[in-house]
Design a protein around this motif. Structure first.
Motif, short mmCIF file in Angstrom:
data_model
loop_
_atom_site.label_atom_id
_atom_site.label_comp_id
_atom_site.label_asym_id
_atom_site.label_seq_id
_atom_site.Cartn_x
_atom_site.Cartn_y
_atom_site.Cartn_z
N SER A 1 -25.93 -75.03 30.28
CA SER A 1 -26.83 -76.09 29.78
C SER A 1 -26.24 -77.43 30.20
O SER A 1 -25.27 -77.88 29.62
N VAL A 2 -26.79 -78.05 31.23
CA VAL A 2 -26.13 -79.23 31.78
C VAL A 2 -26.94 -80.51 31.69
O VAL A 2 -26.38 -81.60 31.68
N SER A 3 -28.24 -80.39 31.62
CA SER A 3 -29.08 -81.58 31.74
C SER A 3 -29.04 -82.42 30.46
O SER A 3 -28.62 -83.57 30.48
N HIS A 4 -29.47 -81.83 29.36
CA HIS A 4 -29.48 -82.55 28.06
C HIS A 4 -28.95 -81.71 26.91
O HIS A 4 -29.13 -82.08 25.76
N GLY A 5 -28.36 -80.56 27.26
CA GLY A 5 -27.92 -79.67 26.18
C GLY A 5 -29.10 -78.98 25.50
O GLY A 5 -28.95 -78.45 24.40
N ASN A 6 -30.25 -78.95 26.15
CA ASN A 6 -31.44 -78.34 25.54
C ASN A 6 -31.25 -76.85 25.29
O ASN A 6 -31.54 -76.35 24.19
N THR A 7 -30.75 -76.16 26.31
CA THR A 7 -30.60 -74.71 26.18
C THR A 7 -29.47 -74.38 25.20
O THR A 7 -29.52 -73.38 24.49
N ARG A 8 -28.48 -75.24 25.17
CA ARG A 8 -27.36 -75.03 24.24
C ARG A 8 -27.85 -75.08 22.78
O ARG A 8 -27.37 -74.34 21.92
N PRO B 1 -41.78 -66.43 39.40
CA PRO B 1 -41.40 -65.95 38.06
C PRO B 1 -39.87 -65.91 37.89
O PRO B 1 -39.25 -64.86 37.89
N TYR B 2 -39.26 -67.09 37.73
CA TYR B 2 -37.79 -67.18 37.78
C TYR B 2 -37.10 -66.45 36.63
O TYR B 2 -36.01 -65.94 36.79
N ARG B 3 -37.79 -66.39 35.46
CA ARG B 3 -37.15 -65.67 34.35
C ARG B 3 -37.10 -64.17 34.66
O ARG B 3 -36.11 -63.50 34.44
N GLY C 1 -37.97 -77.97 27.19
CA GLY C 1 -36.83 -78.85 26.94
C GLY C 1 -37.11 -80.20 27.60
O GLY C 1 -37.80 -80.25 28.64
N TYR C 2 -36.60 -81.24 26.99
CA TYR C 2 -36.76 -82.59 27.54
C TYR C 2 -36.39 -82.58 29.03
O TYR C 2 -35.31 -82.13 29.41
N ASP C 3 -37.29 -83.10 29.84
CA ASP C 3 -37.15 -82.97 31.30
C ASP C 3 -37.12 -84.35 31.94
O ASP C 3 -38.08 -85.12 31.83
N THR C 4 -36.00 -84.66 32.61
CA THR C 4 -35.87 -85.96 33.28
C THR C 4 -35.64 -85.77 34.78
O THR C 4 -34.88 -86.51 35.40
N SER D 1 -30.16 -70.35 30.12
CA SER D 1 -30.05 -71.36 31.18
C SER D 1 -31.20 -72.36 31.10
O SER D 1 -32.30 -72.01 30.67
N GLY D 2 -30.92 -73.58 31.58
CA GLY D 2 -32.00 -74.48 31.91
C GLY D 2 -32.53 -74.08 33.28
O GLY D 2 -31.98 -73.19 33.93
N VAL D 3 -33.60 -74.73 33.70
CA VAL D 3 -34.21 -74.40 35.00
C VAL D 3 -34.08 -75.59 35.93
O VAL D 3 -34.33 -76.74 35.52
N ARG D 4 -33.64 -75.32 37.14
CA ARG D 4 -33.55 -76.39 38.14
C ARG D 4 -34.20 -75.89 39.42
O ARG D 4 -33.84 -74.83 39.92
N ASN E 1 -34.40 -69.22 28.26
CA ASN E 1 -34.29 -70.46 29.04
C ASN E 1 -35.11 -71.58 28.40
O ASN E 1 -36.01 -71.33 27.58
N THR E 2 -34.77 -72.81 28.79
CA THR E 2 -35.64 -73.94 28.50
C THR E 2 -36.08 -74.52 29.84
O THR E 2 -35.39 -74.37 30.85
N SER E 3 -37.23 -75.18 29.85
CA SER E 3 -37.74 -75.75 31.09
C SER E 3 -38.73 -76.86 30.75
O SER E 3 -39.22 -76.94 29.62
N GLY E 4 -38.99 -77.69 31.75
CA GLY E 4 -39.93 -78.79 31.53
C GLY E 4 -41.38 -78.33 31.61
O GLY E 4 -42.27 -78.95 31.03
N PHE E 5 -41.60 -77.24 32.33
CA PHE E 5 -42.97 -76.78 32.58
C PHE E 5 -43.03 -75.27 32.38
O PHE E 5 -42.01 -74.59 32.45
#
Ligand SMILES: Cc1cc2nc3c(=O)[nH]c(=O)nc-3n(C[C@H](O)[C@H](O)[C@H](O)COP(=O)(O)O)c2cc1C
Length: 157
Positions: free
Chosen positions: A9-16, A92-94, A116-119, A51-54, A81-85
């Motif tokens: 979880s690296v972007s915003h800690g959403n998945t954490r 189908p990444y999951r 998850g909050y997506d920036t 995981s988050g999604v990138r 996972n969390t993701s913006g979309f």
């Protein structure tokens, strides 16, 4: 059942945030893939991967960690996972990540996802999307997911 959650979880800690709720219900430690070895992981009966999604895939570090595991894992697992979309049907990444986990011999009993909050850079023009996510409703859904896992696992063993 000895349970661990391996979460990147690296972007915003959403998945954490999701991992922590699931971990609380299952009595599981939450670790980054860099914090655990394949040998240590072998001490656990039930493993969660989060995981988050990138760029329409789970984080590389988590994928590499799973790839590095020996192929004889005869244990149950879950994936979240969390993701913006929403996951696009053409990518189908999951499911792709789940297949990777299954190829290592895990039985994936269930999966969970929420926003998850997506920036992602282009979205910053509008200040990002899914602000405040995961929110209390998402985390409550994660809790329910974990409670169902707990029931399933305790009746299976
Ligand atoms: C560079 C970058 C790329 C992203 N790519 C995607 C994507 O392809 N699909 C998606 O739904 N969300 C995408 N996101 C949103 C993240 O998956 C989302 O913010 C997630 O909750 C991050 O999780 P984390 O805070 O646990 O790392 C992207 C975010 C960033 C910063």
């Amino acid at each position: 059942m000895k349970t661990i959650i391996v979460c990147r979880s690296v972007s915003h800690g959403n998945t954490r945030k999701v991992a922590d709720v699931i971990g609380e219900v299952l009595g599981a430690r939450v670790v980054d893939p860099a914090e655990i070895s394949a040998a240590e992981l072998a001490e656990y009966d039930f493993v969660g991967f989060g995981s988050g999604v990138r760029n329409m895939t789970f984080y590389r570090e988590l994928r590499q960690f799973v790839q590095s595991l020996p192929g004889n894992q005869r244990r149950k697992a879950f994936v979240f996972n969390t993701s913006g979309f929403p996951e696009p049907p053409f990518r189908p990444y999951r499911r792709m990540f789940t297949h990777l986990v299954e190829k290592k011999g895990f039985e994936v009993v269930d999966t969970f996802s929420c926003f998850g909050y997506d920036t992602w850079l282009p979205l910053m023009i509008v200040g990002g999307v899914r602000k405040g996510r995961p929110n209390t409703v998402d985390l409550e859904a994660a809790r329910t997911f974990a409670e169902k896992l707990r029931t399933r696992i305790s009746t299976a063993s």
